[in-house]
Design a protein around this motif. Sequence first.
Motif, mmCIF file in Angstrom:
data_model
loop_
_atom_site.group_PDB
_atom_site.id
_atom_site.type_symbol
_atom_site.label_atom_id
_atom_site.label_comp_id
_atom_site.label_asym_id
_atom_site.label_seq_id
_atom_site.Cartn_x
_atom_site.Cartn_y
_atom_site.Cartn_z
ATOM 1 N N ALA A 36 12.672 -54.314 -15.288
ATOM 2 C CA ALA A 36 14.003 -54.259 -14.674
ATOM 3 C C ALA A 36 14.545 -55.681 -14.536
ATOM 4 O O ALA A 36 13.794 -56.644 -14.351
ATOM 5 C CB ALA A 36 13.938 -53.598 -13.308
ATOM 6 N N SER A 37 15.854 -55.792 -14.618
ATOM 7 C CA SER A 37 16.534 -57.054 -14.353
ATOM 8 C C SER A 37 17.714 -56.749 -13.436
ATOM 9 O O SER A 37 17.963 -55.590 -13.103
ATOM 10 C CB SER A 37 17.009 -57.711 -15.657
ATOM 11 N N TRP A 38 18.449 -57.781 -13.031
ATOM 12 C CA TRP A 38 19.652 -57.516 -12.239
ATOM 13 C C TRP A 38 20.815 -58.296 -12.831
ATOM 14 O O TRP A 38 20.634 -59.251 -13.565
ATOM 15 C CB TRP A 38 19.448 -57.830 -10.761
ATOM 16 N N VAL A 72 17.952 -42.431 -9.831
ATOM 17 C CA VAL A 72 16.550 -42.694 -10.123
ATOM 18 C C VAL A 72 15.967 -43.597 -9.050
ATOM 19 O O VAL A 72 16.669 -44.429 -8.453
ATOM 20 C CB VAL A 72 16.353 -43.352 -11.508
ATOM 21 N N ARG A 73 14.695 -43.407 -8.794
ATOM 22 C CA ARG A 73 13.968 -44.287 -7.869
ATOM 23 C C ARG A 73 13.305 -45.378 -8.688
ATOM 24 O O ARG A 73 12.507 -45.098 -9.592
ATOM 25 C CB ARG A 73 12.929 -43.507 -7.077
ATOM 26 N N VAL A 74 13.657 -46.609 -8.395
ATOM 27 C CA VAL A 74 13.104 -47.766 -9.108
ATOM 28 C C VAL A 74 12.014 -48.366 -8.233
ATOM 29 O O VAL A 74 12.279 -48.827 -7.118
ATOM 30 C CB VAL A 74 14.196 -48.816 -9.392
ATOM 31 N N THR A 75 10.778 -48.345 -8.740
ATOM 32 C CA THR A 75 9.645 -48.855 -7.977
ATOM 33 C C THR A 75 9.102 -50.117 -8.622
ATOM 34 O O THR A 75 8.703 -50.102 -9.794
ATOM 35 C CB THR A 75 8.519 -47.809 -7.888
ATOM 36 N N ASN A 76 9.119 -51.195 -7.874
ATOM 37 C CA ASN A 76 8.542 -52.448 -8.318
ATOM 38 C C ASN A 76 7.020 -52.293 -8.287
ATOM 39 O O ASN A 76 6.422 -52.157 -7.218
ATOM 40 C CB ASN A 76 8.987 -53.585 -7.395
ATOM 41 N N THR A 77 6.382 -52.283 -9.440
ATOM 42 C CA THR A 77 4.942 -52.011 -9.481
ATOM 43 C C THR A 77 4.100 -53.199 -9.029
ATOM 44 O O THR A 77 2.888 -53.069 -8.868
ATOM 45 C CB THR A 77 4.508 -51.579 -10.898
ATOM 46 N N VAL A 78 4.736 -54.352 -8.794
ATOM 47 C CA VAL A 78 4.009 -55.515 -8.285
ATOM 48 C C VAL A 78 3.816 -55.411 -6.777
ATOM 49 O O VAL A 78 2.730 -55.663 -6.249
ATOM 50 C CB VAL A 78 4.744 -56.829 -8.634
ATOM 51 N N ASN A 79 4.889 -55.001 -6.068
ATOM 52 C CA ASN A 79 4.792 -54.958 -4.598
ATOM 53 C C ASN A 79 4.929 -53.551 -4.019
ATOM 54 O O ASN A 79 4.813 -53.373 -2.804
ATOM 55 C CB ASN A 79 5.855 -55.879 -3.970
ATOM 56 N N GLY A 80 5.191 -52.553 -4.859
ATOM 57 C CA GLY A 80 5.275 -51.163 -4.393
ATOM 58 C C GLY A 80 6.581 -50.796 -3.725
ATOM 59 O O GLY A 80 6.763 -49.652 -3.309
ATOM 60 N N LYS A 81 7.543 -51.725 -3.654
ATOM 61 C CA LYS A 81 8.824 -51.436 -3.008
ATOM 62 C C LYS A 81 9.716 -50.611 -3.943
ATOM 63 O O LYS A 81 9.694 -50.804 -5.165
ATOM 64 C CB LYS A 81 9.528 -52.724 -2.613
ATOM 65 N N SER A 82 10.516 -49.714 -3.352
ATOM 66 C CA SER A 82 11.355 -48.802 -4.140
ATOM 67 C C SER A 82 12.791 -48.813 -3.636
ATOM 68 O O SER A 82 13.054 -49.118 -2.468
ATOM 69 C CB SER A 82 10.814 -47.367 -4.077
ATOM 70 N N ALA A 104 22.376 -55.995 -4.779
ATOM 71 C CA ALA A 104 21.912 -55.288 -3.582
ATOM 72 C C ALA A 104 20.676 -54.446 -3.881
ATOM 73 O O ALA A 104 19.742 -54.388 -3.066
ATOM 74 C CB ALA A 104 23.028 -54.402 -3.038
ATOM 75 N N SER A 105 20.661 -53.810 -5.042
ATOM 76 C CA SER A 105 19.504 -52.989 -5.419
ATOM 77 C C SER A 105 18.284 -53.864 -5.684
ATOM 78 O O SER A 105 17.165 -53.526 -5.283
ATOM 79 C CB SER A 105 19.833 -52.166 -6.667
ATOM 80 N N ALA A 106 18.504 -54.983 -6.377
ATOM 81 C CA ALA A 106 17.397 -55.886 -6.678
ATOM 82 C C ALA A 106 16.786 -56.457 -5.406
ATOM 83 O O ALA A 106 15.560 -56.635 -5.314
ATOM 84 C CB ALA A 106 17.889 -57.014 -7.575
ATOM 85 N N LYS A 107 17.643 -56.714 -4.426
ATOM 86 C CA LYS A 107 17.148 -57.248 -3.150
ATOM 87 C C LYS A 107 16.228 -56.254 -2.454
ATOM 88 O O LYS A 107 15.237 -56.645 -1.826
ATOM 89 C CB LYS A 107 18.337 -57.591 -2.247
ATOM 90 N N GLN A 108 16.529 -54.972 -2.579
ATOM 91 C CA GLN A 108 15.736 -53.926 -1.926
ATOM 92 C C GLN A 108 14.285 -53.928 -2.419
ATOM 93 O O GLN A 108 13.380 -53.555 -1.666
ATOM 94 C CB GLN A 108 16.360 -52.559 -2.187
ATOM 95 N N ILE A 109 14.070 -54.303 -3.672
ATOM 96 C CA ILE A 109 12.695 -54.299 -4.195
ATOM 97 C C ILE A 109 12.170 -55.720 -4.409
ATOM 98 O O ILE A 109 11.190 -55.932 -5.138
ATOM 99 C CB ILE A 109 12.582 -53.471 -5.490
ATOM 100 N N ASP A 110 12.855 -56.685 -3.775
ATOM 101 C CA ASP A 110 12.383 -58.071 -3.717
ATOM 102 C C ASP A 110 12.204 -58.680 -5.106
ATOM 103 O O ASP A 110 11.158 -59.246 -5.427
ATOM 104 C CB ASP A 110 11.064 -58.142 -2.938
ATOM 105 N N ALA A 117 11.283 -57.678 -13.053
ATOM 106 C CA ALA A 117 10.063 -57.134 -12.461
ATOM 107 C C ALA A 117 9.650 -55.886 -13.237
ATOM 108 O O ALA A 117 10.508 -55.155 -13.746
ATOM 109 C CB ALA A 117 10.286 -56.778 -10.986
ATOM 110 N N PRO A 118 8.352 -55.621 -13.334
ATOM 111 C CA PRO A 118 7.901 -54.375 -13.947
ATOM 112 C C PRO A 118 8.165 -53.218 -12.995
ATOM 113 O O PRO A 118 7.890 -53.319 -11.795
ATOM 114 C CB PRO A 118 6.398 -54.605 -14.159
ATOM 115 N N VAL A 119 8.705 -52.123 -13.517
ATOM 116 C CA VAL A 119 9.090 -51.008 -12.656
ATOM 117 C C VAL A 119 8.743 -49.665 -13.294
ATOM 118 O O VAL A 119 8.558 -49.565 -14.509
ATOM 119 C CB VAL A 119 10.609 -51.021 -12.347
ATOM 120 N N ASP A 120 8.673 -48.653 -12.437
ATOM 121 C CA ASP A 120 8.651 -47.253 -12.855
ATOM 122 C C ASP A 120 9.985 -46.638 -12.449
ATOM 123 O O ASP A 120 10.512 -46.948 -11.371
ATOM 124 C CB ASP A 120 7.528 -46.467 -12.163
#
Length: 220
Positions: A36-38, A72-82, A104-110, A117-120
Motif C-alpha cells: 500500500a502507498s498513500w 475494504v479493510r486494509v491491515t498493515n501486516t507489520v504492526n497489525g493496525k487496520s 487520513a487512512s494512511a495515518k490510521q495504520i501508521d 507498507a505491506p498490507v492485506d
Amino acid sequence: MKRLTALLILLLLVFPALYAEDAPLEPGTVIEKGIASWYTTDKSESLTANGETFDPNSLSAAHKSLKFGTIVRVTNTVNGKSVDVRINDRGPYVDGRIIDLTPASAKQIDMLASGIAPVDLTLIFEPEIPESKYNRAGDTGWYQIQVGAYSSLLTAYAQYDRLLNAGLKPYAELLPDSKAVRLTVRWIPAYQLERTMKALSALGFAEKNVLKKSEANPYR
C-alpha cells in the motif's frame, strides 16, 4: 450464410461459454496482499475517478479494479493496525502496489512516515450498483473483453479453443449483417481483471488491441 450460422450454433453447443467458476466474494474474504502507498494532491477541487471531490481527510482509497463504493479493510501486516476505506478512485499506477490511501487512512495504520507498507485487503462490503457519477467499462464490477472478430469460422474456433483451454470464459456470436464471428471473454469479476489480462497477453492478445466493456452481474 446458413451453413456458417449452423456451424456457429454447433460451436456454442459443443463448447459452451461458462459463467465464472468463482462465486461472488463473501465479506471477510482476504482478496489481495501487497504493498500500500498513500497519495494526495496540491490542486483544490481535484476529482476522484468516480467523480467525487478528493478529500485527504476521508477514509477512502484508490484501487485498480474494485467497484466504486466497495469497502475494504486494509491491515498493515507489520504492526497489525487496520483501517476500513471506501474505494472511490483508481490507482496506484506503480508496479507492485495494490492500493493508494488518503493521508487520513494512511495515518490510521501508521504508514505516513514510511510511505509504503505491506498490507492485506479484506472485503467488508460491495455495493450492487457502483457509487459513480460515470458509466464506464467495469463500473458494474464485471467486465467483458472483446478480443477480436474473424471472417473465418475455423480461425474463430481455433481462438475460442485457445481461450477455453487457458481457463477463460469465451463467448462467440455472429455479427448482424456480417459473416464475421466476434469473440469475447465474459463474466470477469473486477478482482480477476488483472489476472485475465495477463492470461490474454500470454496468448498474444495485447491490452492495446482488446476492448473492455461493462458486464451485467451474472449472479443477479
